[in-house]
Design an enzyme around this catalytic site. Structure first.
Site, PDB file in Angstrom:
ATOM      1  N   GLY A   1      54.029 -24.961  42.537  1.00 41.65           N
ATOM      2  CA  GLY A   1      52.599 -25.187  42.233  1.00 41.65           C
ATOM      3  C   GLY A   1      52.390 -24.925  44.372  1.00 41.65           C
ATOM      4  O   GLY A   1      51.129 -25.971  44.130  1.00 41.65           O
ATOM      5  N   GLY A   2      53.015 -24.852  44.815  1.00 42.46           N
ATOM      6  CA  GLY A   2      53.567 -24.972  46.296  1.00 42.46           C
ATOM      7  C   GLY A   2      52.346 -24.133  47.337  1.00 42.46           C
ATOM      8  O   GLY A   2      52.864 -24.220  48.866  1.00 42.46           O
TER       9      GLY A   2
ATOM     10  N   ARG B   1      49.260 -23.907  47.502  1.00 39.13           N
ATOM     11  CA  ARG B   1      47.714 -24.500  48.202  1.00 39.13           C
ATOM     12  C   ARG B   1      47.077 -25.880  47.636  1.00 39.13           C
ATOM     13  O   ARG B   1      48.464 -26.611  46.824  1.00 39.13           O
ATOM     14  CB  ARG B   1      46.417 -23.092  47.235  1.00 39.13           C
ATOM     15  CG  ARG B   1      47.056 -22.951  45.691  1.00 39.13           C
ATOM     16  CD  ARG B   1      46.205 -22.415  45.587  1.00 39.13           C
ATOM     17  NE  ARG B   1      45.643 -22.370  43.910  1.00 39.13           N
ATOM     18  CZ  ARG B   1      44.824 -21.409  43.157  1.00 39.13           C
ATOM     19  NH1 ARG B   1      44.251 -20.766  43.900  1.00 39.13           N
ATOM     20  NH2 ARG B   1      45.210 -21.149  41.852  1.00 39.13           N
TER      21      ARG B   1
ATOM     22  N   TYR C   1      43.600 -31.272  29.615  1.00 43.10           N
ATOM     23  CA  TYR C   1      44.081 -31.913  30.906  1.00 43.10           C
ATOM     24  C   TYR C   1      44.540 -33.486  30.969  1.00 43.10           C
ATOM     25  O   TYR C   1      45.504 -33.261  31.131  1.00 43.10           O
ATOM     26  CB  TYR C   1      43.164 -31.336  31.532  1.00 43.10           C
ATOM     27  CG  TYR C   1      42.905 -31.523  33.435  1.00 43.10           C
ATOM     28  CD1 TYR C   1      43.966 -30.764  33.278  1.00 43.10           C
ATOM     29  CD2 TYR C   1      43.088 -33.119  33.877  1.00 43.10           C
ATOM     30  CE1 TYR C   1      44.681 -30.967  35.047  1.00 43.10           C
ATOM     31  CE2 TYR C   1      42.871 -33.157  35.229  1.00 43.10           C
ATOM     32  CZ  TYR C   1      44.541 -31.939  36.233  1.00 43.10           C
ATOM     33  OH  TYR C   1      44.786 -32.537  36.865  1.00 43.10           O
TER      34      TYR C   1
ATOM     35  N   LYS D   1      47.980 -35.247  31.390  1.00 48.31           N
ATOM     36  CA  LYS D   1      48.328 -35.742  32.511  1.00 48.31           C
ATOM     37  C   LYS D   1      49.111 -37.067  31.969  1.00 48.31           C
ATOM     38  O   LYS D   1      49.887 -38.065  32.589  1.00 48.31           O
ATOM     39  CB  LYS D   1      47.458 -36.104  33.246  1.00 48.31           C
ATOM     40  CG  LYS D   1      47.447 -34.467  33.847  1.00 48.31           C
ATOM     41  CD  LYS D   1      48.502 -34.367  35.415  1.00 48.31           C
ATOM     42  CE  LYS D   1      47.571 -32.768  35.765  1.00 48.31           C
ATOM     43  NZ  LYS D   1      48.698 -32.545  36.605  1.00 48.31           N
TER      44      LYS D   1
ATOM     45  N   VAL E   1      57.027 -21.643  34.664  1.00 48.61           N
ATOM     46  CA  VAL E   1      57.397 -22.815  34.572  1.00 48.61           C
ATOM     47  C   VAL E   1      57.231 -23.228  32.440  1.00 48.61           C
ATOM     48  O   VAL E   1      57.839 -24.748  32.394  1.00 48.61           O
ATOM     49  CB  VAL E   1      56.455 -24.015  35.764  1.00 48.61           C
ATOM     50  CG1 VAL E   1      56.908 -23.600  36.973  1.00 48.61           C
ATOM     51  CG2 VAL E   1      55.034 -24.291  34.781  1.00 48.61           C
TER      52      VAL E   1
END
Length: 248
Positions: A12-13, A15, A155, A159, A64
């Protein structure tokens, strides 16, 4: 806190927080592989960061939620760099709604990217880190994983799961000098928070002792520290970068 000679993967690199982390790691001397779902975005981010820092920055497309895709990513990084010293599990998504309206697909999608994705990428890289007897795995959780958040049961669960996963993995790999830590950002302007109304953004300030949102760069500084040699005696920890929002 130089990262000269180190090699990193950032999922996820392209933004937000991931982009800020990738750029800072490169600024500090690391070679970086930027992993994303979009080939165009990955190449654009890699080119811009390489141009700005002079480091090797390699783009790659990865899903992923697939272990095979994660393994191909790690294999590519080893081929390019010779080793992988740092893994930043940052890829994340939301599908927010109240549980009474939440579809099973909304739950599965968020869990597959956020939690299973963290498992897949970590599993894919651990063998190499064990072999080289060094590694830094840094997983991006959220204040929602610590406190919960209405309308985000999927979510928040994903997490919170990252935190438990990271503590267990930290115990498994510590003897090989691999550290596993978690960063739990609070409110930070990213693609995931862009859809929040101005009213909700202003309301959130009431719950933040520092009375402001954080920045992607402030999360990146925490990641760069945990990736450094100076953080070699820190593992299994959760570092909240949230302006004091989750303090007990």
């Amino acid at each position: 806190m130089s990262l000269e000679g180190k090699s990193a993967i950032v999922t996820g690199g392209t933004r937000g927080i991931g982009r800020a982390i990738a750029e800072l790691l490169a600024q500090r001397g690391a070679n970086v592989m930027i992993a994303a779902r979009s080939n165009e975005q990955a190449h654009t981010a890699a080119d811009e960061i390489a141009s700005a820092t002079g480091q090797r920055v390699i783009p790659i497309v990865v899903d992923v939620s697939s272990f095979e895709s994660a393994k191909l990513m790690v294999d590519a990084a080893i081929k390019e760099f010779g080793r992988v010293d740092i893994l930043i599990n940052n890829a994340g998504v939301t599908r927010d709604t109240l549980i009474m309206r939440m579809e099973e697909a909304d739950w599965d999608f968020v869990m597959d990217i956020n939690l299973k994705g963290t498992f897949n990428c970590s599993k894919a890289v651990v063998r190499q880190m064990v072999k080289q007897r060094f590694g830094r795995i840094i997983n991006i959780s959220s204040v929602a994983g610590l406190m919960g958040n209405a309308g985000q049961t999927n979510y928040s669960a994903s997490k919170a799961g990252i935190i438990g996963f990271s503590k267990a993995l930290a115990r498994e790999v510590a003897s090989r000098q691999i550290t596993v830590n978690v960063i739990a950002p609070g409110f930070v302007p990213t693609a995931l928070t862009n859809d929040l109304s101005d009213e909700l953004k202003n309301e959130s300030l009431k719950f933040i002792p520092l009375a402001r949102w954080g920045t992607p760069a402030e999360v990146a500084f925490a990641a760069a520290f945990l990736a450094s040699d100076e953080a070699g005696y820190i593992t299994g920890q959760v570092l909240s970068v949230d302006g004091g929002m989750s303090m007990m």
